[in-house]
Write a protein that holds these residues in place. Structure first.
Motif, PDB file in Angstrom:
ATOM      1  N   GLY A  41     -54.945  -1.982  10.174  1.00  0.00           N
ATOM      2  CA  GLY A  41     -56.167  -1.289   9.763  1.00  0.00           C
ATOM      3  C   GLY A  41     -56.340   0.129  10.272  1.00  0.00           C
ATOM      4  O   GLY A  41     -56.655   1.034   9.498  1.00  0.00           O
ATOM      5  N   PRO A  42     -56.167   0.340  11.577  1.00  0.00           N
ATOM      6  CA  PRO A  42     -56.446   1.685  12.090  1.00  0.00           C
ATOM      7  C   PRO A  42     -55.486   2.738  11.545  1.00  0.00           C
ATOM      8  O   PRO A  42     -54.393   2.414  11.075  1.00  0.00           O
ATOM      9  CB  PRO A  42     -56.261   1.541  13.606  1.00  0.00           C
ATOM     10  N   ARG A  43     -55.931   3.969  11.664  1.00  0.00           N
ATOM     11  CA  ARG A  43     -55.122   5.113  11.292  1.00  0.00           C
ATOM     12  C   ARG A  43     -54.687   5.830  12.561  1.00  0.00           C
ATOM     13  O   ARG A  43     -55.470   5.924  13.505  1.00  0.00           O
ATOM     14  CB  ARG A  43     -56.014   6.071  10.506  1.00  0.00           C
ATOM     15  N   MET A  44     -53.463   6.347  12.554  1.00  0.00           N
ATOM     16  CA  MET A  44     -53.034   7.144  13.700  1.00  0.00           C
ATOM     17  C   MET A  44     -52.218   8.353  13.263  1.00  0.00           C
ATOM     18  O   MET A  44     -51.613   8.357  12.198  1.00  0.00           O
ATOM     19  CB  MET A  44     -52.250   6.288  14.707  1.00  0.00           C
ATOM     20  N   ALA A  45     -52.228   9.368  14.101  1.00  0.00           N
ATOM     21  CA  ALA A  45     -51.412  10.558  13.891  1.00  0.00           C
ATOM     22  C   ALA A  45     -50.011  10.281  14.388  1.00  0.00           C
ATOM     23  O   ALA A  45     -49.813   9.577  15.382  1.00  0.00           O
ATOM     24  CB  ALA A  45     -52.004  11.740  14.649  1.00  0.00           C
ATOM     25  N   THR A  46     -49.025  10.843  13.702  1.00  0.00           N
ATOM     26  CA  THR A  46     -47.642  10.634  14.094  1.00  0.00           C
ATOM     27  C   THR A  46     -46.762  11.669  13.416  1.00  0.00           C
ATOM     28  O   THR A  46     -47.264  12.651  12.854  1.00  0.00           O
ATOM     29  CB  THR A  46     -47.194   9.190  13.748  1.00  0.00           C
ATOM     30  N   HIS A  97     -66.511  12.976  13.280  1.00  0.00           N
ATOM     31  CA  HIS A  97     -65.282  12.752  14.045  1.00  0.00           C
ATOM     32  C   HIS A  97     -65.006  14.061  14.787  1.00  0.00           C
ATOM     33  O   HIS A  97     -65.729  15.047  14.592  1.00  0.00           O
ATOM     34  CB  HIS A  97     -64.096  12.415  13.127  1.00  0.00           C
ATOM     35  N   ALA A  98     -63.970  14.047  15.612  1.00  0.00           N
ATOM     36  CA  ALA A  98     -63.539  15.294  16.243  1.00  0.00           C
ATOM     37  C   ALA A  98     -62.098  15.603  15.835  1.00  0.00           C
ATOM     38  O   ALA A  98     -61.827  16.660  15.275  1.00  0.00           O
ATOM     39  CB  ALA A  98     -63.657  15.207  17.760  1.00  0.00           C
ATOM     40  N   PRO A 100     -63.216   9.832   8.705  1.00  0.00           N
ATOM     41  CA  PRO A 100     -63.355   8.637   7.859  1.00  0.00           C
ATOM     42  C   PRO A 100     -62.744   8.819   6.466  1.00  0.00           C
ATOM     43  O   PRO A 100     -62.122   7.909   5.938  1.00  0.00           O
ATOM     44  CB  PRO A 100     -64.866   8.428   7.768  1.00  0.00           C
ATOM     45  N   ASP A 101     -62.956   9.988   5.850  1.00  0.00           N
ATOM     46  CA  ASP A 101     -62.414  10.227   4.509  1.00  0.00           C
ATOM     47  C   ASP A 101     -62.001  11.694   4.446  1.00  0.00           C
ATOM     48  O   ASP A 101     -62.853  12.582   4.458  1.00  0.00           O
ATOM     49  CB  ASP A 101     -63.480   9.904   3.449  1.00  0.00           C
ATOM     50  N   LEU A 102     -60.710  11.926   4.385  1.00  0.00           N
ATOM     51  CA  LEU A 102     -60.178  13.296   4.465  1.00  0.00           C
ATOM     52  C   LEU A 102     -60.630  14.171   3.301  1.00  0.00           C
ATOM     53  O   LEU A 102     -60.459  15.382   3.336  1.00  0.00           O
ATOM     54  CB  LEU A 102     -58.643  13.262   4.505  1.00  0.00           C
ATOM     55  N   THR A 103     -61.164  13.562   2.259  1.00  0.00           N
ATOM     56  CA  THR A 103     -61.546  14.334   1.074  1.00  0.00           C
ATOM     57  C   THR A 103     -63.055  14.534   0.957  1.00  0.00           C
ATOM     58  O   THR A 103     -63.520  15.109  -0.032  1.00  0.00           O
ATOM     59  CB  THR A 103     -61.066  13.638  -0.217  1.00  0.00           C
ATOM     60  N   PHE A 104     -63.827  14.071   1.948  1.00  0.00           N
ATOM     61  CA  PHE A 104     -65.282  14.083   1.764  1.00  0.00           C
ATOM     62  C   PHE A 104     -65.976  14.355   3.094  1.00  0.00           C
ATOM     63  O   PHE A 104     -66.441  13.440   3.768  1.00  0.00           O
ATOM     64  CB  PHE A 104     -65.719  12.726   1.199  1.00  0.00           C
ATOM     65  N   PRO A 105     -66.040  15.635   3.482  1.00  0.00           N
ATOM     66  CA  PRO A 105     -66.594  15.959   4.802  1.00  0.00           C
ATOM     67  C   PRO A 105     -68.089  15.645   4.934  1.00  0.00           C
ATOM     68  O   PRO A 105     -68.770  15.364   3.943  1.00  0.00           O
ATOM     69  CB  PRO A 105     -66.318  17.460   4.943  1.00  0.00           C
ATOM     70  N   ILE A 106     -68.551  15.724   6.136  1.00  0.00           N
ATOM     71  CA  ILE A 106     -69.907  15.272   6.478  1.00  0.00           C
ATOM     72  C   ILE A 106     -70.996  16.193   5.895  1.00  0.00           C
ATOM     73  O   ILE A 106     -72.187  15.849   5.944  1.00  0.00           O
ATOM     74  CB  ILE A 106     -70.038  15.098   8.014  1.00  0.00           C
ATOM     75  N   SER A 107     -70.597  17.289   5.267  1.00  0.00           N
ATOM     76  CA  SER A 107     -71.601  18.042   4.509  1.00  0.00           C
ATOM     77  C   SER A 107     -72.156  17.182   3.373  1.00  0.00           C
ATOM     78  O   SER A 107     -73.169  17.535   2.774  1.00  0.00           O
ATOM     79  CB  SER A 107     -71.036  19.374   3.994  1.00  0.00           C
ATOM     80  N   ARG A 108     -71.526  16.052   3.090  1.00  0.00           N
ATOM     81  CA  ARG A 108     -72.105  15.080   2.149  1.00  0.00           C
ATOM     82  C   ARG A 108     -73.501  14.662   2.598  1.00  0.00           C
ATOM     83  O   ARG A 108     -74.336  14.294   1.782  1.00  0.00           O
ATOM     84  CB  ARG A 108     -71.198  13.857   2.001  1.00  0.00           C
ATOM     85  N   GLY A 158     -66.958  22.946  11.170  1.00  0.00           N
ATOM     86  CA  GLY A 158     -66.343  23.178  12.465  1.00  0.00           C
ATOM     87  C   GLY A 158     -65.312  22.126  12.807  1.00  0.00           C
ATOM     88  O   GLY A 158     -65.316  21.027  12.245  1.00  0.00           O
ATOM     89  N   GLY A 159     -64.440  22.470  13.738  1.00  0.00           N
ATOM     90  CA  GLY A 159     -63.407  21.531  14.171  1.00  0.00           C
ATOM     91  C   GLY A 159     -62.418  21.289  13.054  1.00  0.00           C
ATOM     92  O   GLY A 159     -62.007  22.217  12.354  1.00  0.00           O
ATOM     93  N   TYR A 160     -62.036  20.029  12.866  1.00  0.00           N
ATOM     94  CA  TYR A 160     -61.114  19.645  11.806  1.00  0.00           C
ATOM     95  C   TYR A 160     -61.901  18.970  10.702  1.00  0.00           C
ATOM     96  O   TYR A 160     -61.872  17.754  10.579  1.00  0.00           O
ATOM     97  CB  TYR A 160     -60.007  18.760  12.372  1.00  0.00           C
ATOM     98  N   LEU A 161     -62.674  19.772   9.963  1.00  0.00           N
ATOM     99  CA  LEU A 161     -63.626  19.249   8.974  1.00  0.00           C
ATOM    100  C   LEU A 161     -64.590  18.292   9.667  1.00  0.00           C
ATOM    101  O   LEU A 161     -65.081  17.341   9.051  1.00  0.00           O
ATOM    102  CB  LEU A 161     -62.886  18.556   7.814  1.00  0.00           C
ATOM    103  N   SER A 162     -64.854  18.534  10.943  1.00  0.00           N
ATOM    104  CA  SER A 162     -65.527  17.547  11.789  1.00  0.00           C
ATOM    105  C   SER A 162     -67.043  17.658  11.758  1.00  0.00           C
ATOM    106  O   SER A 162     -67.751  16.657  11.686  1.00  0.00           O
ATOM    107  CB  SER A 162     -65.076  17.718  13.241  1.00  0.00           C
ATOM    108  N   SER A 163     -67.544  18.889  11.866  1.00  0.00           N
ATOM    109  CA  SER A 163     -68.984  19.089  11.985  1.00  0.00           C
ATOM    110  C   SER A 163     -69.442  20.002  10.859  1.00  0.00           C
ATOM    111  O   SER A 163     -68.682  20.865  10.401  1.00  0.00           O
ATOM    112  CB  SER A 163     -69.304  19.766  13.318  1.00  0.00           C
ATOM    113  N   THR A 164     -70.655  19.800  10.421  1.00  0.00           N
ATOM    114  CA  THR A 164     -71.223  20.762   9.474  1.00  0.00           C
ATOM    115  C   THR A 164     -72.670  21.045   9.830  1.00  0.00           C
ATOM    116  O   THR A 164     -73.381  20.210  10.393  1.00  0.00           O
ATOM    117  CB  THR A 164     -71.174  20.300   8.003  1.00  0.00           C
TER     118      THR A 164
END
Lengths: 139, 382
Positions: free
Chosen positions: A96-101, B243-244, B250-258, B368-374
């Motif tokens: 389940g989890p995701r990790m960087a690699t 996230h940081a 959680p979803d790389l295509t949908f940042p928290i500006s949602r 900010g960050g890696y699409l982390s904060s908005t």
């Protein structure tokens, strides 16, 4: 090899010692929340899903699928100059989890060799006397 | 009903960059803070003695306040990456409304290009343990990983074209901004032929790295009305992070500006149709596509079509990043500050060749960050 390794190394913390000790034995271990049964990454004593202290360690299968990747052509720091192009990746572990690699074992990386969703298996790179980095190669 | 300011309790009343921006050798980040503060206060017609609230990111507010020689009664070092300076608008507003201060100064300075040393990171941070050893270093790698996932979901070729549209349109705006770092036109061929930095990002998908400072001043309605410039009223604001480090997104295509887009508009009592100008943090071309969708300007996966045919370029139907953005105007490291400067100047009608008629309402969205904060803020003039 071990002497020449000059890239950043992880500094294990109290709650990640087990993770790195197991990695050195070429095993991938995860934390699991015993409240909800979910595995999570990265390891910490209190689970992020339920904020529970009822947590344990479990051995992961080592199987994963490629969630996304990039191909780094410009070294972000001089230590990575000899590695470019290399493949930073995020994988979905079977648990389940995701990790960087990194994705390894594909020769010179090109977008054609990498397919999102492709099955992967963990492999370990011994980089120091105490650290082995879990990486992934095509299954 | 005319689109204009509905709420008039707190306003941005002064904005400025530091004396020179771009490549400025031999000036520290703190010097950029101080010059921008000096210029923004002058723009507002206020004195440093009027400042009783201070907000910054990058350095602790203690460090910068001491350097400026001020003793603030409200202090805020909220530092969540490049969006911090958008979030500071809301914090300044809250502090003013609570009576904690009356004149809040917000500063940014970063010698991103010319600084002599780089701070080292805390090895106990999860990113240092679980991402950095894999060469997850620097923004291009992180954001390109997110962009690759988006391409997988929505089609590589059309996403590539959307990214190119953003790069080319933003450069056209920069050519109308005398302060912009990039002075040459960019063609689509230039974009496609630029070298790979971190595939799928070309060099021209990536923001600049410059030396720059910026500052703005926020104050109450009572003070704002007597000052030099037209007040730019804060209508609604929202902030969040989910996230940081990138692998935890959680979803790389949908940042928290949602979340922050919806909330800021609702708090402003406005809708997307009211927005005359969108200032959206363009750390990378992809950041713009993902943010347009998360903010609700278009549906998921639709941003490449939304920006097609140079819609966001000068003369296009959607005014976006009219300064030339982080891609072509300036990007010191935490660029969010400069979104505020341009929004305020457009609403005041101070933008010369790039001025958009008489815009009344602007939406500012910092990432900010890696699409982390908005942080999302809606501002408007009378």
């Amino acid at each position: 090899m071990t002497q020449q390794y000059n890239k950043p190394l992880p500094h294990p913390q109290g709650e990640s010692d087990v993770y790195w000790q197991k990695a050195k034995q070429h095993e991938l271990w995860l934390r699991r929340c015993d409240e909800c049964g979910k595995a999570y990454f990265y390891p910490r004593d209190i689970s992020p899903c339920c904020f529970s202290k009822r947590t344990s360690w479990m051995k992961a299968s080592g199987r994963a699928r490629l969630h996304t990747f990039a191909i780094a052509h410009r070294a972000p720091t001089p230590e990575f100059a000899a590695d470019v192009p290399y493949v930073p990746a995020i994988v979905d572990l079977e648990e389940g989890p995701r990790m960087a690699t990194n994705i390894v074992g594909i020769g010179e990386p090109t977008p054609e060799k990498l397919r999102i969703g492709m099955p992967l298996v963990v492999t370990f790179e011994d980089v120091s006397d105490t650290i082995a980095l879990p990486k992934f190669r095509p299954a | 009903m005319p689109r204009a300011a509905k709420k008039k309790s707190v306003a941005i009343v002064g904005v400025a960059e530091s004396d020179q921006i771009g490549k400025v050798e031999n000036k520290s980040s703190l010097q950029h803070h101080a010059e921008a503060a000096y210029n923004a206060l002058e723009d507002a017609g206020l004195s440093i003695k009027d400042v009783d609230g201070f907000l910054t990111a990058g350095y602790s507010s203690m460090v910068v306040a001491e350097y400026l020689g001020i003793t603030p009664g409200y202090t805020d070092s909220t530092a969540v990456g490049g969006s911090s300076f958008i979030i500071h608008i809301a914090h300044a507003m809250a502090a003013i409304q609570a009576g904690y201060c009356e004149v809040a100064l917000v500063t940014h300075g970063e010698a991103g290009r010319s600084r002599r040393d780089r701070p080292s990171a805390d090895p106990a941070e999860p990113g240092q343990q679980f991402e950095v050893p894999y060469g997850f270093l620097g923004a291009p790698i992180g954001y390109s990983l997110a962009a690759r996932r988006y391409m997988h979901e929505y089609g590589e070729d059309r996403v590539r074209q959307g990214m190119a549209e953003v790069a080319v349109a933003t450069r056209k705006w920069a050519l109308k901004n005398p302060k912009a770092y990039m002075k040459d036109p960019m063609t689509f061929d230039d974009y496609h032929n630029s070298r790979w930095v971190s595939w799928p990002f070309h060099l021209l998908d990536c923001c600049l790295v410059t030396d720059a400072g910026g500052a703005y001043v926020v104050t109450s309605a009572e003070r704002a009305r007597d000052l030099k410039k037209k007040p730019v009223w804060v209508q609604g604001a929202a902030e969040a992070h989910d996230h940081a480090i990138l692998s935890q997104m959680p979803d790389l295509t949908f940042p928290i500006s949602r979340e922050t887009g919806k909330k800021a508009l609702a708090r402003a009592g406005m809708t997307h149709k009211d927005i005359d100008l969108a200032m959206i943090y363009d750390s990378f071309t992809y950041t713009v596509l993902a943010s347009l969708e998360a903010l609700g300007f278009c549906g998921r996966g639709e941003a490449p079509d939304f920006v097609a045919n140079q819609r966001t370029a000068p003369g296009g139907s959607f005014a976006l990043n009219t300064s030339g953005g982080g891609l072509s105007y300036t990007h010191s490291g935490m660029y969010g500050m400069f979104l505020v400067l341009e929004a305020v100047r457009q609403l005041r009608g101070e933008c010369g060749e790039r001025q958009l008629g008489s815009p009344k309402v602007a939406l500012i969205n910092g990432t900010g960050g890696y699409l982390s904060s908005t942080g999302t803020v809606v501002v408007a003039v009378d």
